[in-house]
Design a protein around this motif. Structure first.
Motif, PDB file in Angstrom:
ATOM      1  N   GLY A   1       0.745  -1.165   0.052  1.00 17.80           N
ATOM      2  CA  GLY A   1      -0.011  -0.039  -0.098  1.00 17.80           C
ATOM      3  C   GLY A   1       0.713   1.170   0.270  1.00 17.80           C
ATOM      4  O   GLY A   1       0.572   2.295   0.435  1.00 17.80           O
ATOM      5  N   SER A   2       2.048   1.079  -0.582  1.00 14.88           N
ATOM      6  CA  SER A   2       2.882   2.317  -0.702  1.00 14.88           C
ATOM      7  C   SER A   2       2.720   3.405  -1.895  1.00 14.88           C
ATOM      8  O   SER A   2       1.767   2.869  -2.555  1.00 14.88           O
ATOM      9  CB  SER A   2       4.430   1.578  -0.734  1.00 14.88           C
ATOM     10  OG  SER A   2       5.269   2.758  -1.576  1.00 14.88           O
TER      11      SER A   2
ATOM     12  N   THR B   1      -2.562  -1.706   3.806  1.00 18.38           N
ATOM     13  CA  THR B   1      -4.192  -1.551   3.501  1.00 18.38           C
ATOM     14  C   THR B   1      -4.792  -2.740   3.903  1.00 18.38           C
ATOM     15  O   THR B   1      -4.520  -3.757   3.841  1.00 18.38           O
ATOM     16  CB  THR B   1      -4.353  -1.061   1.967  1.00 18.38           C
ATOM     17  OG1 THR B   1      -3.904  -2.111   1.302  1.00 18.38           O
ATOM     18  CG2 THR B   1      -3.666   0.086   1.589  1.00 18.38           C
ATOM     19  N   LYS B   2      -6.343  -2.308   4.124  1.00 21.14           N
ATOM     20  CA  LYS B   2      -6.920  -3.524   4.683  1.00 21.14           C
ATOM     21  C   LYS B   2      -7.272  -4.390   3.381  1.00 21.14           C
ATOM     22  O   LYS B   2      -7.388  -5.592   3.662  1.00 21.14           O
ATOM     23  CB  LYS B   2      -8.472  -2.894   4.821  1.00 21.14           C
ATOM     24  CG  LYS B   2      -8.502  -2.119   6.230  1.00 21.14           C
ATOM     25  CD  LYS B   2      -9.701  -1.372   6.810  1.00 21.14           C
ATOM     26  CE  LYS B   2      -9.505  -0.962   8.003  1.00 21.14           C
ATOM     27  NZ  LYS B   2     -10.585   0.013   8.362  1.00 21.14           N
TER      28      LYS B   2
ATOM     29  N   VAL C   1       2.671   9.280   7.215  1.00 27.42           N
ATOM     30  CA  VAL C   1       1.517  10.156   6.819  1.00 27.42           C
ATOM     31  C   VAL C   1       0.162   9.463   6.526  1.00 27.42           C
ATOM     32  O   VAL C   1      -0.844  10.362   6.845  1.00 27.42           O
ATOM     33  CB  VAL C   1       2.003  11.003   5.553  1.00 27.42           C
ATOM     34  CG1 VAL C   1       1.910  10.051   4.445  1.00 27.42           C
ATOM     35  CG2 VAL C   1       1.076  12.327   5.491  1.00 27.42           C
ATOM     36  N   MET C   2      -0.024   8.275   6.498  1.00 30.17           N
ATOM     37  CA  MET C   2      -1.235   7.565   6.198  1.00 30.17           C
ATOM     38  C   MET C   2      -1.834   7.245   7.622  1.00 30.17           C
ATOM     39  O   MET C   2      -2.976   6.579   7.555  1.00 30.17           O
ATOM     40  CB  MET C   2      -1.044   6.531   5.408  1.00 30.17           C
ATOM     41  CG  MET C   2      -0.713   6.692   3.798  1.00 30.17           C
ATOM     42  SD  MET C   2      -1.579   7.910   3.178  1.00 30.17           S
ATOM     43  CE  MET C   2      -0.451   8.591   1.739  1.00 30.17           C
ATOM     44  N   TYR C   3      -1.311   7.410   8.735  1.00 27.96           N
ATOM     45  CA  TYR C   3      -1.798   6.955   9.937  1.00 27.96           C
ATOM     46  C   TYR C   3      -3.159   7.453  10.157  1.00 27.96           C
ATOM     47  O   TYR C   3      -3.417   8.727   9.968  1.00 27.96           O
ATOM     48  CB  TYR C   3      -0.829   7.244  11.033  1.00 27.96           C
ATOM     49  CG  TYR C   3      -1.218   6.902  12.379  1.00 27.96           C
ATOM     50  CD1 TYR C   3      -0.881   5.712  12.594  1.00 27.96           C
ATOM     51  CD2 TYR C   3      -1.950   7.655  13.429  1.00 27.96           C
ATOM     52  CE1 TYR C   3      -1.453   4.944  13.966  1.00 27.96           C
ATOM     53  CE2 TYR C   3      -2.590   7.001  14.512  1.00 27.96           C
ATOM     54  CZ  TYR C   3      -2.204   5.901  15.117  1.00 27.96           C
ATOM     55  OH  TYR C   3      -2.593   5.343  16.130  1.00 27.96           O
ATOM     56  N   GLY C   4      -4.025   6.561  10.423  1.00 30.39           N
ATOM     57  CA  GLY C   4      -5.288   7.063  10.767  1.00 30.39           C
ATOM     58  C   GLY C   4      -6.259   7.127   9.689  1.00 30.39           C
ATOM     59  O   GLY C   4      -7.664   7.305   9.810  1.00 30.39           O
ATOM     60  N   CYS C   5      -5.764   6.797   8.358  1.00 34.81           N
ATOM     61  CA  CYS C   5      -6.711   6.606   7.207  1.00 34.81           C
ATOM     62  C   CYS C   5      -7.780   5.564   7.501  1.00 34.81           C
ATOM     63  O   CYS C   5      -7.175   4.310   7.901  1.00 34.81           O
ATOM     64  CB  CYS C   5      -5.918   6.690   5.935  1.00 34.81           C
ATOM     65  SG  CYS C   5      -5.147   8.056   5.471  1.00 34.81           S
ATOM     66  N   TYR C   6      -8.832   5.656   6.944  1.00 37.87           N
ATOM     67  CA  TYR C   6      -9.660   4.229   7.312  1.00 37.87           C
ATOM     68  C   TYR C   6      -9.427   3.280   6.570  1.00 37.87           C
ATOM     69  O   TYR C   6      -9.680   2.302   6.861  1.00 37.87           O
ATOM     70  CB  TYR C   6     -11.197   4.808   6.868  1.00 37.87           C
ATOM     71  CG  TYR C   6     -11.480   5.100   5.507  1.00 37.87           C
ATOM     72  CD1 TYR C   6     -11.668   3.880   4.597  1.00 37.87           C
ATOM     73  CD2 TYR C   6     -11.514   6.217   5.181  1.00 37.87           C
ATOM     74  CE1 TYR C   6     -12.193   4.614   3.273  1.00 37.87           C
ATOM     75  CE2 TYR C   6     -11.671   6.511   3.682  1.00 37.87           C
ATOM     76  CZ  TYR C   6     -11.981   5.667   3.032  1.00 37.87           C
ATOM     77  OH  TYR C   6     -12.141   6.053   1.226  1.00 37.87           O
ATOM     78  N   GLY C   7      -8.514   3.110   5.219  1.00 45.68           N
ATOM     79  CA  GLY C   7      -8.307   2.177   4.539  1.00 45.68           C
ATOM     80  C   GLY C   7      -7.097   1.386   4.916  1.00 45.68           C
ATOM     81  O   GLY C   7      -6.633   0.615   4.271  1.00 45.68           O
ATOM     82  N   VAL C   8      -6.245   2.259   5.990  1.00 50.51           N
ATOM     83  CA  VAL C   8      -4.988   1.537   6.492  1.00 50.51           C
ATOM     84  C   VAL C   8      -5.102   1.032   7.959  1.00 50.51           C
ATOM     85  O   VAL C   8      -5.849   1.501   8.753  1.00 50.51           O
ATOM     86  CB  VAL C   8      -4.095   2.774   6.448  1.00 50.51           C
ATOM     87  CG1 VAL C   8      -2.624   2.455   7.172  1.00 50.51           C
ATOM     88  CG2 VAL C   8      -3.814   3.333   5.170  1.00 50.51           C
TER      89      VAL C   8
END
Lengths: 158, 397, 145
Positions: free
Chosen positions: C26-27, C69-70, C101-108
């Motif tokens: 998921g990079s 990613t999920k 930077v993607m911390y907290g995104c719903y897909g992660v």
């Protein structure tokens, strides 16, 4: 601004008071219609006004309505026309435009997943872009959901 | 002949681009291709609604590591349009320099990957070696090799000194020579011609219908380039050609990308030699709007379009990003149908979907129910073997 | 004594030629191109015996880039399970280390260590190829002990 005016006039002539067109800046047109005629407007633009290209479809939420923005381009003079279709959140039905321009398919699937808009006539296929097992009635870009709430999904398994 | 379904993927590293391709085969020929995208869906658009305008530059740069400048620039253009900021000429020039260097590095990267996919690893090593020169130039300007972080709202964050300009011009001189060499290799080398000509054909009318963009569309004769059609930055002041090809195949895409590199060098030279003087940024307000804007940017892979809605606070109400690869995926299914399995990796790589090297596929034979796993590398080896039978051998090069 | 020697020989050969598998969970691609850059002529990680493999069954070290990613979590787990022991995982880049930077995104889901055990972390956005080589070499030197 000659071409912009021309497109504006022909759209207003065809759809009279059902459409609001505004030429905000050079090569950019903004139009607003109700969702039940958006399909006809796009068909007219592609057939009569030489529009050829759909850049993308953006969904947004504004009060009690969804607004679906079609970004369309005519190659001849490279005018980007943003057509805004307004539909109520309570009854989010929208006619597909894949019969006019097949390239719209991924953008329309995105509308289904991210906003829960019911796109009528969308060809069958895999969902996009949410993961497998994501509940069918949770739509991430709705304003009533926060990131924290969304992080719980999908519930079963990792 | 039993029908075989081959799942190819899902490993494709990019934001929205990673996908899985279910290929139905009859013998060697691909009869049908069904796509599943969204493997790298992280939720950037939602995250952007929770961050302020400055934080979002940082976030949106990380939408894609290869065209990071494209996304950041398209985003700040939107913010500047809503806030009605007048960006200084020098800042525009610097944005353009970084943008064109990014195009050079992306096209060289693609050339290498295409070489790798057809089994011509020498080309891969050569073009990636020269790509380092571009990265040197970018590092000289921005201090980083991949995410440049040059944009701020209202201008750029770093100025360029005269020494830096001279150094970049020097690098360009070497690059131009190398690019000429690649054009000769790409257009005359008989092995490349044999693997790319007539492969993955996308006729013009199909390209138009499927909204193909960038080099993918231009190789099918769709004469569209945002830099010329809707000039942003200083593109209306420089002289360059938009490259189109009518061959509609992978070879055409190779030629378009190779010649675009020459044009990029031309643009870079014009800008570097006539750098406007003055400030590099204007002060930007913290709260933006209300208002909305849509802007396009010609990224290396095609048109990148951003939409922004502001509501008068310091966080945006909606950020929409459409990366060029998504627009090109609809054509992939068409190009795969009717071609052979051996060409599948090359066709997928030819749209430059940001790329994958650990793509794995499992081979399930429906007739016998047997299944096995085939790695992307094995598939590549298989495709090279297949062409050997046709009398084209790369391993002897 | 003989068993000890055999173990020593295996460790020695493993250190001399660690085969790696690169997996993108998921990079944004930045870390991936830097990972591949390490293979190309300027950095040439192959001179340390590091070889990029396409199949998890051949690999000793799994290089993971990007926040998980999920949709990818299950696949990452499967790739890890397919590797033969002893196996090592290197998390490359800020996103793979912690979500970045993607911390907290719903897909992660978060960093790689939420899914599989990680032996080495290489921070940076993206880490330079030099940092990458350094990380792999450090991992190998711990094997010696």
């Amino acid at each position: 601004m000659k071409n912009e005016e021309k497109i504006k006039q022909s759209l207003e002539k065809q759809f009279s008071d059902k459409i609001e067109v505004e030429a905000r800046s050079k090569q950019k047109l903004w139009a607003k219609v109700d969702a039940n005629i958006s399909h006809d407007v796009i068909k007219y633009m592609f057939d009569e006004l030489k529009f050829q290209y759909l850049a993308t479809i953006t969904g947004t939420e504004e009060g009690d309505n969804f607004e679906v923005l079609y970004h369309l381009q005519a190659d001849e003079h490279s005018i980007l026309c943003t057509l805004r279709a307004v539909l109520p959140i309570k009854k989010p039905d929208l006619k597909t435009i894949t019969d006019i321009i097949p390239g719209a398919i991924w953008y329309e699937r995105e509308l289904v997943d991210m906003f829960g808009i019911n796109v009528i006539g969308l060809p069958k296929g895999n969902r996009y872009p949410l993961p497998d097992g994501w509940p069918k009635d949770v739509h991430p870009l709705r304003k009533n959901l926060t990131q924290e709430e969304l992080s719980k999904y999908p519930k079963e398994g990792k | 002949m039993p029908k075989i379904t081959v799942p190819l993927g899902p490993q494709h590293p990019a934001l929205k681009e990673p996908g899985s391709f279910m290929l139905s085969l009859e013998g060697e020929e691909i009869k049908d291709a069904v796509l599943r995208l969204g493997y790298n869906h992280r939720g950037v658009e939602k995250a952007a609604e929770a961050r302020n305008y400055v934080q979002n530059i940082y976030l949106l740069e990380r939408v894609c590591g290869i065209c990071s400048h494209a996304h950041a620039t398209a985003y700040v253009h939107n913010v500047e349009e809503i806030a009605q900021l007048e960006v200084p000429q020098r800042a525009k020039a610097i944005r353009m320099i970084v943008g064109e260097l990014e195009r050079l590095h992306s096209h060289l990267l693609w050339l290498g990957v295409a070489g790798h996919e057809i089994g011509f690893d020498t080309l891969f090593m050569y073009s990636w070696r020269d790509r380092e020169l571009v990265l040197d130039a970018l590092e000289e300007i921005s201090g980083n090799r991949v995410h440049y972080s040059m944009n701020s709202i209202g201008g750029v964050r770093r100025d360029m000194s005269n020494e830096q300009i001279k150094k970049v011009l020097g690098i360009l001189k070497t690059l131009e020579k190398r690019i000429k060499y690649y054009i000769t290799v790409g257009t005359e080398e008989s092995t490349i011609l044999a693997r790319t000509q007539g492969v993955g054909v996308l006729p013009k009318d199909e390209a138009l219908k499927r909204c193909a963009t960038g080099p993918q569309g231009r190789a099918s004769g769709v004469d569209r380039d945002v830099r010329r059609d809707n000039p942003y930055l200083l593109y209306d002041k420089v002289d360059f050609k938009v490259i189109t090809q009518d061959s509609c195949d992978v070879f055409g895409r190779l030629v378009v990308r190779a010649l675009e590199m020459v044009e990029s060098c031309k643009i870079l030279k014009q800008v570097l030699e006539n750098m406007p003087s003055g400030d590099i940024a204007v002060k930007a307000p913290i709260k933006i709007g209300p208002g909305e804007a849509v802007n396009r940017y010609e990224a290396p892979r095609g048109e990148d379009i951003h939409y922004l809605k502001a509501n008068g606070t310091d966080v945006p109400a909606r950020v929409k990003v459409r990366a060029p690869t998504l627009a090109n995926f609809e054509s992939v299914a068409y190009m795969l149908e009717g071609d052979t399995l051996a060409d599948a990796p090359l066709i997928i790589a030819a749209i430059d979907p940001c790329f994958s090297c650990t793509d794995r596929m499992s081979l399930v034979q429906t007739g016998t129910g047997k299944s096995g796993i085939m790695s992307f590398k094995e598939l590549r080896a298989y495709s090279i073997e297949e062409y050997k039978k046709k009398g084209i051998d790369f391993s002897k090069l | 004594m003989i068993k000890n020697l055999k173990e020593k020989a295996v460790t020695w050969s493993r250190i001399k030629s660690p085969w790696v598998l690169h997996y993108n969970s998921g990079s944004c691609n930045g870390c991936d191109i830097e990972t591949l850059d390490a293979l190309t002529p300027r950095f040439d990680i192959e001179r340390f015996g590091v070889l990029l493999k396409g199949s998890p069954r051949h690999a000793d070290v799994l290089l993971v880039t990007g926040a998980v990613t999920k949709q990818q979590a299950k696949r990452l787990r499967r790739v890890y399970d397919q590797m033969a022991a002893p196996k090592f995982v290197v998390a490359i880049g800020a996103c793979a280390c912690s979500g970045g930077v993607m911390y907290g995104c719903y897909g992660v889901l978060g960093g790689v260590d939420k899914i599989i055990p990680v032996s080495a972390y290489i921070p940076g956005c993206p880490p330079r190829p030099e940092a990458l080589i350094d990380g792999v070499v450090k991992l190998l030197s711990t094997l010696k002990k």
